[in-house]
Design a protein around this motif. Sequence first.
Motif, PDB file in Angstrom:
ATOM      1  N   GLY A   1      77.937 -42.384  -9.655  1.00 27.57           N
ATOM      2  CA  GLY A   1      77.117 -41.525 -10.508  1.00 27.57           C
ATOM      3  C   GLY A   1      77.011 -40.089 -10.042  1.00 27.57           C
ATOM      4  O   GLY A   1      76.641 -39.213 -10.813  1.00 27.57           O
TER       5      GLY A   1
ATOM      6  N   SER B   1      75.419 -46.024  -9.413  1.00 29.87           N
ATOM      7  CA  SER B   1      74.975 -44.919 -10.267  1.00 29.87           C
ATOM      8  C   SER B   1      74.196 -43.860  -9.505  1.00 29.87           C
ATOM      9  O   SER B   1      73.984 -42.770 -10.013  1.00 29.87           O
ATOM     10  CB  SER B   1      74.121 -45.457 -11.422  1.00 29.87           C
ATOM     11  OG  SER B   1      73.098 -46.257 -10.894  1.00 29.87           O
TER      12      SER B   1
ATOM     13  N   ALA C   1      73.956 -41.393 -15.438  1.00 36.88           N
ATOM     14  CA  ALA C   1      74.503 -42.699 -15.065  1.00 36.88           C
ATOM     15  C   ALA C   1      73.410 -43.753 -14.929  1.00 36.88           C
ATOM     16  O   ALA C   1      73.646 -44.934 -15.189  1.00 36.88           O
ATOM     17  CB  ALA C   1      75.284 -42.584 -13.756  1.00 36.88           C
TER      18      ALA C   1
END
Lengths: 331, 437
Positions: free
Chosen positions: B212, B265, B413
């Motif tokens: 991410g 993420s 994300a």
Amino acid sequence: MSAIEIEPRGLEPGDEVLTAPPPPRRRHRAGVGRNAGLMPYLLILPAVVALVGVVFYPIGKMIVTSMQDLTLKDLLHVPPLPAQWVGFKHFSDMFNDPDFWKQLETTAIFMVLNVTLSVLIGLGLAVLLSRISRWARLTLTGVMLFAWVMPSIVSAQLFLWMFNNQYGVVNWLLSRIPGVHMMGHDWLANPYQALYLCVTGVVIWGALPFLTITLHAGITQIPRELTEAAVVDGASPLQVFRHVTLPKLGPLLVIITTLSVIWDFNVFNQIWAFWGGIPNPKIYTLGIRLYVQMNGNQFGQGSATALFTMVLLLGLMIFYIRQLFKIGDAE
Amino acid sequence: MKRKIAAAAVAAVALGAAACSSSSNNTPSATGSSASAGLLSTNGAGKTITVWIMSDAQKGWPQVVAAANQQFTAATGAKVNVVYQNWTGYIAKYTSALAGSAGVPDVLEVGDTDTTTFAATGALTDLTAAKSQFDNSGTWLSGLEQSSTYNGKLYAVPYYAGDRIVIYRKDLWTAAGITGTPTTFADLTADLDKLNAKYGSNANFSAMLTPGQDWYTAMSFVYGAGGSIATQSGGKWTGNLESAQSQAGLANWATLATKYSKGVSTVNEANQDALAAVGGNVASIYGAGWEAGSITSAKGSSVTSAQLGYFQMPESAAFAGGSDLAVPAKSANAGLGAEWIKFYTNQAQMTSLAKAGAIPNTTSLLSTFESGGDADAAMGPAVQNGSWVTPASTNWANVEAQHVLENMLSSIATGKSTAAAAAATADQQLNSILNAS
């Protein structure tokens, strides 16, 4: 018996003169008080030079820089550029920046949470240490010393691995509890959870050894007769703690709480390492703000933040120093 | 008598001329360190120059360094002291070295995203006058040459480039029923769906691991769709992440990061090789060619190089990452430093570098590089098919220090923010940081 009067006679030739020893003069110790001369100053000169070089000069430079617009270009330009003075602009920008107040609030909440928890748990552990058998106490103290010597970056990294969402041991352990499903839970997804739960855990884990051992030392100084007298008078353990132990520990508690406040206000390593160097802006503390500014070559603004933090903590130091003097006077 | 006087006069003039010319030969090229000189110097007898380059050279192509040192010493008589550096925290180290007055190195390797920052401070020597003396200066990779130029002047010499491609597990892809490699993004998502169908029951499975905070990857999609990080007009920068094309690129990236990637993420790409080495958890990553080696050689890795394949990421423009070589203006031996760079980047050394697996600084040697293996064969065209560099602003380093792009991307994300909202915040920050004086 009548006193025998002895007429003092004058000195005659041939007399041995036995005079009484002269009255003792004020003892003259070299190097003390008004007779000190230059000696004390020469002796502390190395320490003063070191202090000036390592502490006062950088602080002076920081105060100067906080009133300049100093960027990378000013630092590296060939030929050197003249300094650009901006007065108190950095400070007014800082106080007008809503992010700054949010960051100050985050720092304060983090500090209060950590200090409260670590002092309470430390006190509890100290009381525990005073009640267990000798071999248990030595073992526990030894284990805590290992925890204390571990560098904070290392412990933060280890905690990060333990809290890893896919392969971490914390999620695995929690999922063993019936009804709890924590596999894959990302502790960093909610930055507040990561800061107030995980990073707080790292900080307290590292702070407990010092607090526990110091408080335990304080407890051992309480005269046994006091506690025994209280027990004889029918006090329960809790009342003994409240009315005998705590008052005696008072001064020590003030000192270590003040120290904890200063340390926990300045926590940087654990937060930085836990986020791998890219902390979420929502949980920036003043220390992170300062680092980001300095790293981003905004030296003037960074110096202003640093100066503010330093002045704030100096105010808290007053409690610490006053308490030290009180204990010194009592001795 | 007149002849004797004349002879004496001639002798005096001859001696004087010899003295003058020899003293000018002995003048150290420190006088050449004024920003405009940039003249190469071969007068190095008895001197030692200090070269700061990254440890990648020590690990990847030590023979190139040795050959350059040898040729340089033979031509100038000066010795070379190579001090290898690390990427971590190198800007702070370079800043303190350049801010001082003693111990300034004579050659610096600078990441190409940072060259403009240093050039703008006036800390680097202007090499424009000497550009033609460097080999292949007419065919330098455009991304690297852009990063080395500031205000129309050349402040550094391109060194080598990096590139990213998709590294995928051929065995997992074949087992999921995929044949061939995708050439469009739609094909890619179709293939990744097949992988999810086959392996999705594994909670840790990622069809395309997309961290991410990996802004290099995300911006590759932005530029691939025709967008950009920021545009400049009339000296003023404007963040461009909210434009339609940038948003289209970000949408593609967001699909990969949310639908086909698990568990990364909130982190960047630093550990993606280690994650890809764990059994069958990761079917593909987007990384540099050398990362394949990291995957197979990771401790406990069960992945073999025969299992790895490579292709260009569809609808993306490769990030022209790489390094440039610069001469500090404060260096005492600027002319010699520039001369060393000339030897280090000449045809012979660049060919050797290309064979060692780094992308050379000239398009003329790309075919040599591509013949190095499957990964290299995929990376070469990627460099040519549109590459991008970070905005050539003096304040770009501050944008990176405040992690504007990483914060934007990880909020997308993790689902905390839509691409449009996150881009709006990022554009605001870009406007204020890039335009700060």
